[in-house]
Scaffold this motif. Structure first.
Motif, PDB file in Angstrom:
ATOM      1  N   LEU A 136       0.813  -1.309  -0.154  1.00 42.79           N
ATOM      2  CA  LEU A 136       0.060   0.036   0.041  1.00 42.79           C
ATOM      3  C   LEU A 136       0.948   1.099  -0.191  1.00 42.79           C
ATOM      4  O   LEU A 136       0.623   2.243  -0.789  1.00 42.79           O
ATOM      5  N   ALA A 137       1.957   1.273   0.802  1.00 44.25           N
ATOM      6  CA  ALA A 137       3.070   2.207   0.636  1.00 44.25           C
ATOM      7  C   ALA A 137       3.552   2.734  -0.585  1.00 44.25           C
ATOM      8  O   ALA A 137       3.579   3.662  -1.137  1.00 44.25           O
ATOM      9  N   ALA A 138       3.581   1.398  -1.210  1.00 41.70           N
ATOM     10  CA  ALA A 138       4.353   1.582  -2.869  1.00 41.70           C
ATOM     11  C   ALA A 138       3.328   2.105  -3.755  1.00 41.70           C
ATOM     12  O   ALA A 138       3.612   2.823  -4.457  1.00 41.70           O
ATOM     13  N   ILE A 139       2.049   1.567  -3.511  1.00 39.50           N
ATOM     14  CA  ILE A 139       1.017   2.365  -4.297  1.00 39.50           C
ATOM     15  C   ILE A 139       0.857   3.780  -4.162  1.00 39.50           C
ATOM     16  O   ILE A 139       0.725   4.556  -5.234  1.00 39.50           O
ATOM     17  N   ALA A 140       0.822   4.320  -2.955  1.00 40.02           N
ATOM     18  CA  ALA A 140       0.596   5.511  -2.645  1.00 40.02           C
ATOM     19  C   ALA A 140       1.739   6.233  -3.003  1.00 40.02           C
ATOM     20  O   ALA A 140       1.599   7.463  -3.730  1.00 40.02           O
ATOM     21  N   LEU A 141       2.908   6.018  -2.791  1.00 40.21           N
ATOM     22  CA  LEU A 141       4.237   6.598  -3.388  1.00 40.21           C
ATOM     23  C   LEU A 141       4.342   6.796  -4.966  1.00 40.21           C
ATOM     24  O   LEU A 141       4.473   7.858  -5.203  1.00 40.21           O
ATOM     25  N   ALA A 142       3.798   5.674  -5.470  1.00 35.34           N
ATOM     26  CA  ALA A 142       4.087   5.709  -7.115  1.00 35.34           C
ATOM     27  C   ALA A 142       2.918   6.663  -7.483  1.00 35.34           C
ATOM     28  O   ALA A 142       3.057   7.280  -8.442  1.00 35.34           O
ATOM     29  N   THR A 143       1.588   6.505  -6.806  1.00 37.61           N
ATOM     30  CA  THR A 143       0.518   7.216  -7.341  1.00 37.61           C
ATOM     31  C   THR A 143       0.818   8.787  -7.138  1.00 37.61           C
ATOM     32  O   THR A 143       0.730   9.675  -8.037  1.00 37.61           O
ATOM     33  N   ILE A 144       1.451   9.429  -6.059  1.00 39.22           N
ATOM     34  CA  ILE A 144       1.729  10.746  -5.784  1.00 39.22           C
ATOM     35  C   ILE A 144       3.006  10.968  -6.802  1.00 39.22           C
ATOM     36  O   ILE A 144       2.675  12.047  -7.479  1.00 39.22           O
ATOM     37  N   LEU A 145       4.024  10.375  -6.658  1.00 42.69           N
ATOM     38  CA  LEU A 145       5.127  10.807  -7.368  1.00 42.69           C
ATOM     39  C   LEU A 145       4.935  10.888  -8.897  1.00 42.69           C
ATOM     40  O   LEU A 145       5.306  11.928  -9.788  1.00 42.69           O
ATOM     41  N   GLU A 146       4.025   9.862  -9.442  1.00 42.72           N
ATOM     42  CA  GLU A 146       3.584   9.917 -10.962  1.00 42.72           C
ATOM     43  C   GLU A 146       2.751  11.038 -11.370  1.00 42.72           C
ATOM     44  O   GLU A 146       3.115  11.829 -12.417  1.00 42.72           O
ATOM     45  N   HIS A 147       1.935  11.440 -10.476  1.00 41.33           N
ATOM     46  CA  HIS A 147       0.890  12.572 -10.859  1.00 41.33           C
ATOM     47  C   HIS A 147       1.648  13.966 -10.578  1.00 41.33           C
ATOM     48  O   HIS A 147       1.411  14.729 -11.769  1.00 41.33           O
ATOM     49  N   ILE A 148       2.629  14.033  -9.651  1.00 38.73           N
ATOM     50  CA  ILE A 148       3.124  15.196  -9.356  1.00 38.73           C
ATOM     51  C   ILE A 148       3.961  15.730 -10.588  1.00 38.73           C
ATOM     52  O   ILE A 148       4.235  16.705 -11.090  1.00 38.73           O
ATOM     53  N   ALA A 149       4.798  14.432 -10.813  1.00 36.85           N
ATOM     54  CA  ALA A 149       5.916  14.856 -11.740  1.00 36.85           C
ATOM     55  C   ALA A 149       5.418  14.883 -13.193  1.00 36.85           C
ATOM     56  O   ALA A 149       5.745  15.838 -14.108  1.00 36.85           O
ATOM     57  N   ILE A 150       4.282  14.365 -13.727  1.00 38.95           N
ATOM     58  CA  ILE A 150       3.551  14.484 -14.962  1.00 38.95           C
ATOM     59  C   ILE A 150       3.080  15.953 -14.678  1.00 38.95           C
ATOM     60  O   ILE A 150       3.403  16.805 -15.841  1.00 38.95           O
ATOM     61  N   GLY A 151       2.322  16.406 -13.868  1.00 37.80           N
ATOM     62  CA  GLY A 151       1.649  17.661 -13.738  1.00 37.80           C
ATOM     63  C   GLY A 151       2.601  18.930 -13.753  1.00 37.80           C
ATOM     64  O   GLY A 151       2.603  19.862 -14.699  1.00 37.80           O
ATOM     65  N   LYS A 152       3.855  18.783 -13.270  1.00 36.72           N
ATOM     66  CA  LYS A 152       4.834  19.671 -13.338  1.00 36.72           C
ATOM     67  C   LYS A 152       5.505  19.612 -14.569  1.00 36.72           C
ATOM     68  O   LYS A 152       5.964  21.097 -15.281  1.00 36.72           O
ATOM     69  N   ALA A 153       5.761  18.619 -15.182  1.00 36.69           N
ATOM     70  CA  ALA A 153       6.547  18.496 -16.573  1.00 36.69           C
ATOM     71  C   ALA A 153       5.433  19.297 -17.569  1.00 36.69           C
ATOM     72  O   ALA A 153       6.008  20.326 -18.632  1.00 36.69           O
ATOM     73  N   PHE A 154       4.277  19.090 -17.582  1.00 37.95           N
ATOM     74  CA  PHE A 154       3.376  19.710 -18.595  1.00 37.95           C
ATOM     75  C   PHE A 154       3.103  21.291 -18.108  1.00 37.95           C
ATOM     76  O   PHE A 154       2.961  22.186 -18.962  1.00 37.95           O
ATOM     77  N   ALA A 155       3.073  21.538 -16.761  1.00 39.45           N
ATOM     78  CA  ALA A 155       3.234  23.056 -16.446  1.00 39.45           C
ATOM     79  C   ALA A 155       4.277  23.724 -16.970  1.00 39.45           C
ATOM     80  O   ALA A 155       4.071  24.838 -17.439  1.00 39.45           O
TER      81      ALA A 155
END
Length: 531
Positions: free
Chosen positions: A303-322
């Motif tokens: 569950l910790a891995a899913i949470a970290l992967a969810t957060i890191l992937e989302h924020i990294a993609i959002g910042k890249a397109f921003a």
């Protein structure tokens, strides 16, 4: 000092409660960005948003079903995850390009969790439970504005474990793609390869043909458009929609092949190739995910891995397109949105969702103007859930495996990326390699933990043993001191007698105080005459 800090904290809390009624409208506006952009919506934007929404919808329907198979879930759960995230983000998201839904890495870790709990919970129960817990954790990070913890996860680790997870998914799909039956794709990758070669004589030639043809078409369209369609959106649209068209073509051919089927002893048809078969239509009744207390310690790492992967992937993609489009996203608002989306989705048969790089790139290429495109995507997926599921019966598993392999191949970073890490910083390169290989040969959560742990050890070592540099005066500018070892072309002279000028690469903290004092004394001795 402590009493003063407590008094200041009390005054701040009191001030917040006193001003809350006056600031409530601003708070609501910040939490629901749609209130800002919807009144300013222009008709000219609608065309681009509709094109982007429909295009992403055509992609996410086959991808959602494919990723659900990676997660070890019935294919309809991928569709449930796709529509809720897309619609939810329309109201609370701060990026016009980002789209939320099922992704490859999250599907892989969810699949590992489903396999671990196979004898204790059903796959849909595992999906709902993990989605709820990940959503609550992410939402709390957003509420308490703790997005700063993401700064402790280096980009090199993100690249390493993403590449490792994508490579693992590709290897897991090879048996289905080639039509080799009865292969446990949840076993370690080396075991999958060995078992597949041992069972190669049992492969289905018809499945093999469907898989190879689907792969050939997908790759050929991608290469042809990249070569001859650059800068032409109408041609790029062919590449963007290729997953949908290949799935439709494979389904039509599968339907034609599976006519006039022989029957087994129970009167059931014997299909000539592996297909999805029945996919339920409509939405499931709402149900809350639960986690038995005795399983908490067992599922916590996953569950910790899913949470970290969810957060890191989302924020990294959002910042890249921003950065690419020159606007800013609110990381804490994104965490709150992602958390609420997952909490809501957990009641409707979904598993954890996050930002998708491939589908967000498609929205960007379509010239999306606002998050309204996500609403269009969600509506299209809902249309498929209610009215198109009977058409999914004959979708070949080999073709879906080809779709998965081509889709996740974009997440595999080429060797040139890791070579750049090597040239820039050896330690960053090593952290990416630790995350990559541990993810492939052990698991995703262990890969993330190993990569981050290695990076933190390196960080602590740098703090405890910083580099020191003696500075020298420029000959023609006595007020300027430089590190002569870095720029030897400039003429310098030593500092005046009795003065030691130096630069330390880290702040002076308790782990490096002794090292600092020892270095200063040794340097002073070099320029001291005794006697």
């Amino acid at each position: 000092m402590a009493d003063q800090q407590l008094r200041d904290f009390g005054r701040n809390v009191g001030s917040w409660f006193r001003t809350f009624p006056r600031n409530f409208p601003r708070y609501v506006t910040e939490r629901l960005p749609i209130i800002k952009w919807l009144p300013r919506y222009q008709r000219a934007w609608a065309v681009r948003d509709i094109i982007a929404g429909v295009t992403v919808g055509l992609i996410v329907v086959p991808q959602g079903m494919s990723y659900a198979k990676v997660a070890g879930l019935p294919v309809q759960h991928g569709l449930y995850s796709a529509y809720i995230g897309a619609i939810f983000y329309c109201f609370m998201g701060t990026s016009k390009d980002l789209t939320i839904g099922p992704t490859a890495v999250i599907s892989l870790v969810t699949g590992e969790l489903v396999a671990d709990l196979a004898e204790k919970m059903t796959p849909p129960e595992v999906a709902a439970m993990s989605c709820l817990i990940v959503g609550v954790f992410t939402m709390l990070l957003g509420v308490f504005r703790l997005g700063i913890i993401l700064d402790f996860f280096p980009t090199t680790v993100l690249v390493g474990y993403t590449t490792g997870a994508a490579a693992t998914i590709v290897i897991q799909q090879i048996p289905k793609w080639l039509g080799v039956p009865n292969i446990n794709n949840r076993s370690p990758v080396y075991n999958i390869i060995i078992t597949m070669f041992q069972a190669i004589k049992t492969l289905s030639w018809l499945d093999l043909v469907f898989g190879l043809v689907a792969m050939f078409i997908l790759v050929s369209i991608g290469l042809a458009v990249d070569r001859w369609g650059r800068g032409r959106f109408s041609i790029q649209l062919i590449k963007i929609s290729r997953f949908f068209f290949v799935t439709v073509l494979a389904t039509a051919l599968s339907y034609a092949v599976n006519q006039d089927l022989p029957l087994d002893g129970k009167g059931q048809p014997i299909y000539r190739l592996s297909i999805l078969k029945k996919v339920p239509s409509g939405l499931p009744p709402p149900a809350a995910g639960t986690l038995p207390a005795e399983l908490v310690s067992e599922v916590a790492p996953k569950l910790a891995a899913i949470a970290l992967a969810t957060i890191l992937e989302h924020i990294a993609i959002g910042k890249a397109f921003a950065r690419r489009n020159r606007y800013q996203i609110d990381s804490n608002q994104e965490l709150l949105t992602l958390g609420l989306a997952n909490v809501t989705a957990s009641f409707f048969g979904a598993y954890a969702v996050t930002g998708s790089f491939s589908r967000s790139a498609v929205k960007f290429q379509c010239g999306v103007k606002t998050p309204f495109a996500g609403f269009i995507t969600g509506a299209l997926v809902l249309l498929a859930i209610f009215f198109l599921t009977p058409l999914f019966f004959y979708i070949p598993d080999a073709a879906l495996s080809a779709v998965i392999m081509v889709a996740v191949s974009t997440l595999i970073s080429p060797p040139s990326v890791f070579y750049q890490f090597f040239k820039i910083n050896l330690w960053d390169f090593l952290s990416s390699q630790v995350a990559l290989w541990v993810t492939i040969f052990v698991s995703v959560e262990t890969g993330i933990a190993a990569g981050v742990g290695f990076s933190l050890v390196v960080l602590l070592f740098r703090v405890a043993r910083p580099n020191f540099h003696v500075l020298r005066q420029l000959k023609n500018r006595p007020d300027v001191f430089i590190d002569a070892s870095v720029d030897s072309n400039l003429e310098t002279v030593p500092a005046p007698h009795g003065i030691l000028v130096f630069r330390i690469e880290e702040s002076t903290t308790f782990p490096n105080t002794e090292t600092f004092k020892t270095w200063v004394v040794e340097e002073a001795y070099k320029y001291t005459r005794f006697g």
